[in-house]
Design an enzyme around this catalytic site. Sequence first.
Site, PDB file in Angstrom:
ATOM      1  N   CYS A 122      14.169  13.349  -1.615  1.00 53.75           N
ATOM      2  CA  CYS A 122      14.780  11.893  -2.737  1.00 53.75           C
ATOM      3  C   CYS A 122      14.380  12.271  -3.441  1.00 53.75           C
ATOM      4  CB  CYS A 122      13.890  10.872  -1.512  1.00 53.75           C
ATOM      5  SG  CYS A 122      14.948   9.889   0.020  1.00 53.75           S
ATOM      6  N   HIS A 179      13.891   5.107  -7.348  1.00 53.69           N
ATOM      7  CA  HIS A 179      14.444   5.613  -5.821  1.00 53.69           C
ATOM      8  C   HIS A 179      14.818   4.266  -4.680  1.00 53.69           C
ATOM      9  CE1 HIS A 179      15.767   7.914  -2.702  1.00 53.69           C
ATOM     10  NE2 HIS A 179      14.923   7.639  -0.992  1.00 53.69           N
ATOM     11  N   ASN A 199      20.109   4.004   0.940  1.00 49.92           N
ATOM     12  CA  ASN A 199      19.313   4.927   0.669  1.00 49.92           C
ATOM     13  C   ASN A 199      20.088   5.828   0.104  1.00 49.92           C
ATOM     14  OD1 ASN A 199      17.498   7.508   0.005  1.00 49.92           O
ATOM     15  ND2 ASN A 199      16.300   7.013   1.564  1.00 49.92           N
TER      16      ASN A 199
HETATM   17  O1  UT7 Z   1      14.399   8.015   0.726  1.00 54.51           O
HETATM   18  C1  UT7 Z   1      13.006   8.577   2.066  1.00 54.51           C
HETATM   19  C2  UT7 Z   1      11.954   7.909   1.856  1.00 54.51           C
HETATM   20  N1  UT7 Z   1      11.560   6.680   3.328  1.00 54.51           N
HETATM   21  C3  UT7 Z   1      11.986   5.227   2.785  1.00 54.51           C
HETATM   22  O2  UT7 Z   1      11.361   5.248   1.950  1.00 54.51           O
HETATM   23  C4  UT7 Z   1      12.297   4.518   4.582  1.00 54.51           C
HETATM   24  C5  UT7 Z   1      10.713   3.974   3.917  1.00 54.51           C
HETATM   25  N2  UT7 Z   1      10.671   2.941   5.713  1.00 54.51           N
HETATM   26  C6  UT7 Z   1      11.172   2.029   5.620  1.00 54.51           C
HETATM   27  O3  UT7 Z   1      12.066   1.429   4.836  1.00 54.51           O
HETATM   28  C7  UT7 Z   1      11.090   0.923   6.507  1.00 54.51           C
HETATM   29  O4  UT7 Z   1       9.665   1.738   7.485  1.00 54.51           O
HETATM   30  C8  UT7 Z   1      12.408   0.765   7.654  1.00 54.51           C
HETATM   31  C9  UT7 Z   1      13.381   0.139   7.426  1.00 54.51           C
HETATM   32  C10 UT7 Z   1      12.836   2.582   7.967  1.00 54.51           C
HETATM   33  C11 UT7 Z   1      11.868   0.109   8.801  1.00 54.51           C
HETATM   34  O5  UT7 Z   1      11.492  -1.033   8.870  1.00 54.51           O
HETATM   35  P1  UT7 Z   1       9.934  -2.084   9.678  1.00 54.51           P
HETATM   36  O6  UT7 Z   1      10.091  -2.792   8.713  1.00 54.51           O
HETATM   37  O7  UT7 Z   1       9.078  -0.768   9.346  1.00 54.51           O
HETATM   38  O8  UT7 Z   1      10.305  -1.726  10.753  1.00 54.51           O
HETATM   39  P2  UT7 Z   1      10.153  -0.784  11.858  1.00 54.51           P
HETATM   40  O9  UT7 Z   1       9.909   0.597  11.846  1.00 54.51           O
HETATM   41  O10 UT7 Z   1       8.764  -1.255  12.152  1.00 54.51           O
HETATM   42  O11 UT7 Z   1      10.412  -1.319  13.294  1.00 54.51           O
HETATM   43  C12 UT7 Z   1      10.106  -2.828  14.203  1.00 54.51           C
HETATM   44  C13 UT7 Z   1      11.754  -3.322  14.391  1.00 54.51           C
HETATM   45  C14 UT7 Z   1      11.280  -1.880  16.036  1.00 54.51           C
HETATM   46  O12 UT7 Z   1      11.560  -2.903  17.455  1.00 54.51           O
HETATM   47  P3  UT7 Z   1       9.761  -3.250  17.954  1.00 54.51           P
HETATM   48  O13 UT7 Z   1       9.601  -1.653  18.417  1.00 54.51           O
HETATM   49  O14 UT7 Z   1       9.281  -3.911  17.232  1.00 54.51           O
HETATM   50  O15 UT7 Z   1      10.912  -3.863  19.406  1.00 54.51           O
HETATM   51  C15 UT7 Z   1      12.347  -1.505  15.746  1.00 54.51           C
HETATM   52  O16 UT7 Z   1      12.892  -0.513  17.290  1.00 54.51           O
HETATM   53  O17 UT7 Z   1      12.523  -2.966  14.379  1.00 54.51           O
HETATM   54  C16 UT7 Z   1      13.295  -2.299  14.951  1.00 54.51           C
HETATM   55  N3  UT7 Z   1      14.362  -1.944  14.681  1.00 54.51           N
HETATM   56  C17 UT7 Z   1      16.114  -1.921  14.443  1.00 54.51           C
HETATM   57  N4  UT7 Z   1      16.595  -3.218  14.898  1.00 54.51           N
HETATM   58  C18 UT7 Z   1      17.253  -3.145  14.339  1.00 54.51           C
HETATM   59  C19 UT7 Z   1      14.127  -0.398  14.099  1.00 54.51           C
HETATM   60  N5  UT7 Z   1      15.429   0.162  13.497  1.00 54.51           N
HETATM   61  C20 UT7 Z   1      16.457  -1.508  13.705  1.00 54.51           C
HETATM   62  C21 UT7 Z   1      18.148  -1.792  13.064  1.00 54.51           C
HETATM   63  N6  UT7 Z   1      18.272  -2.481  13.810  1.00 54.51           N
HETATM   64  N7  UT7 Z   1      18.495  -0.688  12.627  1.00 54.51           N
END
Ligand code: UT7
Length: 321
Positions: free
Chosen positions: A113, A248, A278
């Site tokens: 990225c 980014h 992204n």
């Molecule tokens: O480009 C390179 C750099 N990449 C990044 O900068 C990405 C950085 N990370 C992020 O943008 C965020 O961490 C994410 C968008 C990937 C995830 O957001 P989050 O607020 O950190 O969510 P999380 O991973 O803590 O997940 C929260 C919940 C989980 O469920 P439980 O375990 O709390 O029951 C996930 O299973 O959301 C669930 N979840 C989803 N639910 C519906 C994860 N993906 C999805 C989805 N739809 N697509």
Amino acid sequence: MIRSVLKGSGSALPARVVSNQELAERLDTSDEWIRERTGITQRYIAGEGETTSTLATAAARAALADAGLEPGEIDLIVLATATPDSTFPATAVQVQHALGSTGSAAFDVAAVCSGFLYALGAADSMLRTGMASRALVIGAETFSRILDWEDRTTCVLFGDGAGAIVLGAEEVAEDGPGVLATRLHAAGEHRELLYVDGGPSTTGTVGKLRMKGREVFRHAVVNLAAVLEEVLEAADFAATDIDWVVPHQANLRILDATARKLQLPIEKVVVTVDRHANTSAASVPLAFDVARRDGRIKPGDLVMMEAMGGGFTWGASLLRM
Ligand code: UT7
């Protein structure tokens, strides 16, 4: 002094738009979750005949037209991608050929990225030291081809696209235009937080993207704020001098948090993550081109580009338009 001065920009997107709703029809996710957690509403996904090199070539053509230059007037092509058309030759070489050009230096940069920042740093160094006089710097990706479409935690986040700029080495005054400072970093100890589980020398396959999103998020805000401060210090400017930040586009919440850390109003941040999602190495030049073409970024503006991604790698660059 000799600086790398922006001569033009261009971008290209695949024809097909995929909405959150469309993903929710085949995955356990929802438009609401994707919007709230990321700011993404849609992404562009490459179809048949669309590859990293075709998107890159379209973006390069647009940037050359904007610069009023012919492909034969370019003597360096640096292309950032983690999704090359082939393991080799470099996608930069495919673009050179597609542009109908030959003889220039052409190579790919793999920094995921933050690849565009690495490519910009390499091109800027080569221009300032006289190894080249006019460069095409491209970020292009088809991440849709390395996504696990069953994994809702990653596949909803990415899209395909390409962006390109043309830089020319020019003698300018100290307060004149050009790339003012670039800083790049990597921390390989975090390579398993965002990676692809295959490769030519390990599995002999391309592999699929794997990410521990929450961990990446945490590091991104800290690293980006630090590298922005570092670049400002190197160029002797303050955050309040910045006209536009072109970050980014990974997550709207990362853009908000980074802007807040630097006490920059979010109105100064170019946001395209809502439409493009992204697009990895393509995201910074894509967003830059959008904001130049809609008239936000103007000649004389001070523009900060920044990115962070797999590796981890991260970097930032300050440019005077
Ligand atoms: O480009 C390179 C750099 N990449 C990044 O900068 C990405 C950085 N990370 C992020 O943008 C965020 O961490 C994410 C968008 C990937 C995830 O957001 P989050 O607020 O950190 O969510 P999380 O991973 O803590 O997940 C929260 C919940 C989980 O469920 P439980 O375990 O709390 O029951 C996930 O299973 O959301 C669930 N979840 C989803 N639910 C519906 C994860 N993906 C999805 C989805 N739809 N697509």
